[in-house]
Design a protein around this motif. Sequence first.
Motif, mmCIF file in Angstrom:
data_model
loop_
_atom_site.group_PDB
_atom_site.id
_atom_site.type_symbol
_atom_site.label_atom_id
_atom_site.label_comp_id
_atom_site.label_asym_id
_atom_site.label_seq_id
_atom_site.Cartn_x
_atom_site.Cartn_y
_atom_site.Cartn_z
ATOM 1 N N VAL A 164 -3.117 7.518 5.908
ATOM 2 C CA VAL A 164 -4.035 7.514 4.769
ATOM 3 C C VAL A 164 -3.326 6.824 3.599
ATOM 4 O O VAL A 164 -2.250 7.251 3.180
ATOM 5 N N THR A 165 -3.915 5.752 3.102
ATOM 6 C CA THR A 165 -3.298 5.036 1.981
ATOM 7 C C THR A 165 -4.254 5.015 0.800
ATOM 8 O O THR A 165 -5.398 5.462 0.911
ATOM 9 N N ASP A 166 -3.763 4.462 -0.312
ATOM 10 C CA ASP A 166 -4.607 4.356 -1.512
ATOM 11 C C ASP A 166 -5.793 3.415 -1.276
ATOM 12 O O ASP A 166 -6.721 3.376 -2.059
ATOM 13 N N LYS A 167 -5.738 2.647 -0.191
ATOM 14 C CA LYS A 167 -6.841 1.722 0.079
ATOM 15 C C LYS A 167 -7.719 2.141 1.259
ATOM 16 O O LYS A 167 -8.588 1.394 1.678
ATOM 17 N N GLY A 168 -7.459 3.304 1.845
ATOM 18 C CA GLY A 168 -8.300 3.769 2.949
ATOM 19 C C GLY A 168 -7.497 4.320 4.115
ATOM 20 O O GLY A 168 -6.285 4.458 4.031
ATOM 21 N N ASN A 169 -8.227 4.638 5.209
ATOM 22 C CA ASN A 169 -7.578 5.215 6.394
ATOM 23 C C ASN A 169 -7.307 4.136 7.431
ATOM 24 O O ASN A 169 -8.145 3.280 7.675
ATOM 25 N N LEU A 170 -6.134 4.223 8.038
ATOM 26 C CA LEU A 170 -5.769 3.280 9.083
ATOM 27 C C LEU A 170 -5.401 4.071 10.328
ATOM 28 O O LEU A 170 -4.761 5.107 10.233
ATOM 29 N N GLU A 171 -5.812 3.534 11.483
ATOM 30 C CA GLU A 171 -5.431 4.225 12.715
ATOM 31 C C GLU A 171 -4.531 3.308 13.540
ATOM 32 O O GLU A 171 -4.700 2.087 13.543
ATOM 33 N N GLN A 222 0.857 -1.188 0.000
ATOM 34 C CA GLN A 222 0.000 0.000 0.000
ATOM 35 C C GLN A 222 0.888 1.231 0.000
ATOM 36 O O GLN A 222 1.906 1.258 0.682
ATOM 37 N N GLU A 223 0.461 2.228 -0.735
ATOM 38 C CA GLU A 223 1.217 3.465 -0.766
ATOM 39 C C GLU A 223 0.563 4.483 0.161
ATOM 40 O O GLU A 223 -0.637 4.728 0.073
ATOM 41 N N VAL A 224 1.355 5.052 1.056
ATOM 42 C CA VAL A 224 0.825 6.039 1.992
ATOM 43 C C VAL A 224 0.784 7.394 1.304
ATOM 44 O O VAL A 224 1.784 7.849 0.750
ATOM 45 N N SER A 225 -0.382 8.034 1.332
ATOM 46 C CA SER A 225 -0.479 9.331 0.672
ATOM 47 C C SER A 225 -0.429 10.477 1.687
ATOM 48 O O SER A 225 -0.067 11.596 1.359
ATOM 49 N N ARG A 226 -0.790 10.171 2.945
ATOM 50 C CA ARG A 226 -0.788 11.242 3.948
ATOM 51 C C ARG A 226 -0.659 10.637 5.341
ATOM 52 O O ARG A 226 -1.123 9.527 5.604
#
Lengths: 304, 107
Positions: free
Chosen positions: A93-100, A78-82
């Motif tokens: 925040v990745t191309d597949k959704g938000n992770l906490e 997964q690529e992290v965008s933010r």
Amino acid sequence: MEDLIIIGAGPAGLTAGLYAARARLKTLMLEKLSPGGQVLMTDWVENYPGFPDGISGFDLIDKMRRQAEKFDLVIESQEVSRLELSPEKKVVVTDKGNLETRALILTSGATPRKLGIEGEELLIGKGVSYCATCDGPFYRDQEVALIGGGDTAVEEAIFLTRFAAKVHLIHRRDELRATKLLRERVMALDQVNIVWDTVPTRIVGDTEVQGVDLKNVKTGKTSHLPVQGVFVFVGYIPNTELVKGQLELDKLGFVVTNNDMQTSVPGVFAAGDIRSKILRQIATAVGEGATAVFAVERYLESLK
Amino acid sequence: MSDVLQVTDDTFEEEIIKSDIPAMVDFWAEWCGPCKMVSPVVEELAKEYEGKIKIASMDVDGNRQTPGKFGIRNIPTLILFKGGEVTQTIVGAHPKSHLDEELKKLL
């Protein structure tokens, strides 16, 4: 909610992953490509202990990955965008959704630095290269220039002599920075011509590299060196785009941590080439990865 | 079984240049570490674009003619084709999102 997210699957990240998996932390490792990083640019690693005959960069990474996965580490592509990093909350925040996650270890490494001279960008893929192991074989019996003077530069100059007829090692000072053994090796090679006190000012060519313009920094004298390829090994820039303005960085842009790999934001740690430090090696990266996880465990304990 | 079509100097013209649908070719070699970081991504893209874009790879070690024709001197290099013409050349290891964006332009 994860206990720990590790971003980047090079030696620092994979070691952190191994330790985290064995500590049974709920861990997720994110990598935008497949595991590896800078190590994969190396043909042969001979300064990582435990492999007296050396080991290929690919095999070493493959072993590290398998060792971590043996203890059930999950590596996701997964690529992290933010990143949103605060003492209270860490959101990836990745191309597949938000992770906490409760804690985060940044092991996203560094990227080869460019020279920033005319012709360089234009001729990437047309004779300008940052990876000798990838592109060396395209220069069989040709002449190439190699810019740099550190360990990587000298190692790659030696590697290129397997293919190139002549390697011109262009160095801005009158002494190489590389470790003594590598200096001895490179000086003994007839195929390597070291050009001292010299910097490149322009890479010449339209559709392919035809040569490089040089300037002697002591005499100011300029010259042109006709070559078919230019290999650039002038250090690294840290992959910190995601944390700029959120974490304290040093003046070169590397992430500042304390001895426990803790960054300026509680719960956020950094290890490996991305960190502000004096030596960037596989051997230093793995120790930092392990330390970071130990510090994460203590941090998670403190949250309870 | 890989979804990536292996092309050679012999099959390149037929499979890529004369392809009915757009194509992307991943030029790689066994000796190239960064190529190995890219190939799983190419593999994923082959699944996702099946029937829409032909995703292929060529080993530059066994095939010298085609890489020479396209002036390839760095690997990994990905070349995108539409109607037999090169529309884009991507040099180096780039994340999936970047390749995905470029592939969408072919559709």
